[in-house]
Design a protein around this motif. Structure first.
Motif, mmCIF file in Angstrom:
data_model
loop_
_atom_site.group_PDB
_atom_site.id
_atom_site.type_symbol
_atom_site.label_atom_id
_atom_site.label_comp_id
_atom_site.label_asym_id
_atom_site.label_seq_id
_atom_site.Cartn_x
_atom_site.Cartn_y
_atom_site.Cartn_z
ATOM 1 N N UNK A 104 -68.556 73.759 -25.264
ATOM 2 C CA UNK A 104 -68.729 74.679 -26.392
ATOM 3 C C UNK A 104 -68.786 76.119 -25.889
ATOM 4 N N UNK A 105 -67.901 76.954 -26.427
ATOM 5 C CA UNK A 105 -67.810 78.350 -26.016
ATOM 6 C C UNK A 105 -67.198 79.177 -27.137
ATOM 7 N N UNK A 106 -67.491 80.454 -27.121
ATOM 8 C CA UNK A 106 -66.826 81.398 -28.014
ATOM 9 C C UNK A 106 -65.926 82.348 -27.220
ATOM 10 N N UNK A 107 -65.666 82.004 -25.973
ATOM 11 C CA UNK A 107 -64.879 82.831 -25.062
ATOM 12 C C UNK A 107 -63.402 82.433 -25.142
ATOM 13 N N UNK A 108 -62.541 83.396 -25.431
ATOM 14 C CA UNK A 108 -61.107 83.129 -25.586
ATOM 15 C C UNK A 108 -60.432 82.694 -24.289
ATOM 16 N N UNK A 109 -61.030 82.989 -23.135
ATOM 17 C CA UNK A 109 -60.443 82.570 -21.865
ATOM 18 C C UNK A 109 -60.323 81.047 -21.759
ATOM 19 N N UNK A 110 -61.149 80.333 -22.486
ATOM 20 C CA UNK A 110 -61.149 78.874 -22.427
ATOM 21 C C UNK A 110 -60.021 78.245 -23.246
ATOM 22 N N UNK A 111 -59.338 79.025 -24.063
ATOM 23 C CA UNK A 111 -58.260 78.485 -24.903
ATOM 24 C C UNK A 111 -57.148 77.843 -24.074
ATOM 25 N N UNK A 112 -56.953 78.311 -22.850
ATOM 26 C CA UNK A 112 -55.924 77.732 -21.980
ATOM 27 C C UNK A 112 -56.174 76.243 -21.762
ATOM 28 N N UNK A 113 -57.424 75.821 -21.810
ATOM 29 C CA UNK A 113 -57.766 74.417 -21.565
ATOM 30 C C UNK A 113 -57.235 73.500 -22.661
ATOM 31 N N UNK A 114 -57.006 74.044 -23.833
ATOM 32 C CA UNK A 114 -56.481 73.237 -24.940
ATOM 33 C C UNK A 114 -55.039 72.807 -24.683
ATOM 34 N N UNK A 115 -54.337 73.535 -23.820
ATOM 35 C CA UNK A 115 -52.932 73.211 -23.543
ATOM 36 C C UNK A 115 -52.766 72.359 -22.282
ATOM 37 N N UNK A 116 -53.850 72.037 -21.624
ATOM 38 C CA UNK A 116 -53.792 71.236 -20.398
ATOM 39 C C UNK A 116 -54.116 69.791 -20.755
ATOM 40 N N UNK A 117 -53.176 68.903 -20.456
ATOM 41 C CA UNK A 117 -53.359 67.487 -20.804
ATOM 42 C C UNK A 117 -54.212 66.722 -19.806
ATOM 43 N N UNK A 118 -54.194 67.150 -18.531
ATOM 44 C CA UNK A 118 -55.015 66.485 -17.532
ATOM 45 C C UNK A 118 -55.523 67.514 -16.544
ATOM 46 N N UNK A 119 -56.795 67.512 -16.305
ATOM 47 C CA UNK A 119 -57.827 66.727 -16.970
ATOM 48 C C UNK A 119 -58.109 67.293 -18.361
ATOM 49 N N UNK A 120 -58.343 66.437 -19.310
ATOM 50 C CA UNK A 120 -58.543 66.854 -20.706
ATOM 51 C C UNK A 120 -59.980 67.306 -20.919
ATOM 52 N N UNK A 121 -60.110 68.520 -21.449
ATOM 53 C CA UNK A 121 -61.416 69.081 -21.802
ATOM 54 C C UNK A 121 -61.352 69.466 -23.269
ATOM 55 N N UNK A 122 -62.266 68.954 -24.056
ATOM 56 C CA UNK A 122 -62.325 69.284 -25.484
ATOM 57 C C UNK A 122 -63.141 70.556 -25.672
ATOM 58 N N UNK A 123 -62.435 71.663 -25.854
ATOM 59 C CA UNK A 123 -63.067 72.966 -26.027
ATOM 60 C C UNK A 123 -63.275 73.213 -27.519
ATOM 61 N N UNK A 124 -64.523 73.560 -27.863
ATOM 62 C CA UNK A 124 -64.851 73.850 -29.258
ATOM 63 C C UNK A 124 -65.673 75.136 -29.324
ATOM 64 N N UNK A 125 -65.644 75.779 -30.485
ATOM 65 C CA UNK A 125 -66.483 76.965 -30.684
ATOM 66 C C UNK A 125 -67.814 76.538 -31.299
ATOM 67 N N UNK A 126 -68.685 77.483 -31.534
ATOM 68 C CA UNK A 126 -70.029 77.150 -32.012
ATOM 69 C C UNK A 126 -70.003 76.499 -33.401
#
Length: 137
Positions: A104-126
């Motif tokens: 869980x983050x509100x930081x836009x830098x983490x958006x790149x993780x949504x496009x990475x299939x492995x390893x999969x990280x479910x990034x969500x905002x607050x």
């Protein structure tokens, strides 16, 4: 539910006057497991001390040390998935090592993780985190 919380969500949730204080309340109630590493705890302490003062930081670190639903994770590998801000990788690495349901983050830098299939990280905002908490209760 296993969660990694970026510092930008944790520190603002401390004050009972914050609209995101529910994050702290749910942590204290044991609604979710907070996954942390030593470097995450160091960042928490540093930022909370800067934003809210040394006494608040010490109290928060003591609380995290004593809550049964705070899990200390050992990272064995650095993935370096976030190139825009390498310091954010500590949260991604913790999410992978802990098999967290969400980061869980509100930081836009983490958006790149949504496009990475492995390893999969479910990034969500607050707000999405709140929905996940409400859905699981």
């Amino acid at each position: 539910m296993r969660i990694v919380l970026d510092t930008n969500i944790l520190w603002v949730s401390i004050s009972r006057y914050s609209k995101t204080h529910w994050v702290m309340e749910e942590l204290i109630k044991g609604t979710y497991t907070l996954c942390v590493t030593t470097d995450i705890l160091e960042e928490y302490e540093e930022i909370i001390s800067l934003k809210l003062g040394l006494n608040t930081a010490k109290s928060m670190m003591e609380l995290l040390d004593n809550l049964p639903n705070v899990e200390y994770i050992t990272k064995y590998f650095k993935w370096n998935l976030i190139e825009q801000d390498y310091d954010d990788n500590k949260f991604a690495d913790c999410a992978i090592a802990s098999n967290a349901h969400y980061l869980a983050t509100n930081d836009k830098h983490f958006h790149i993780l949504k496009s990475i299939n492995f390893p999969k990280i479910n990034v969500i905002n607050v707000d999405e985190f709140k929905l996940a908490i409400d859905t699981n209760n």
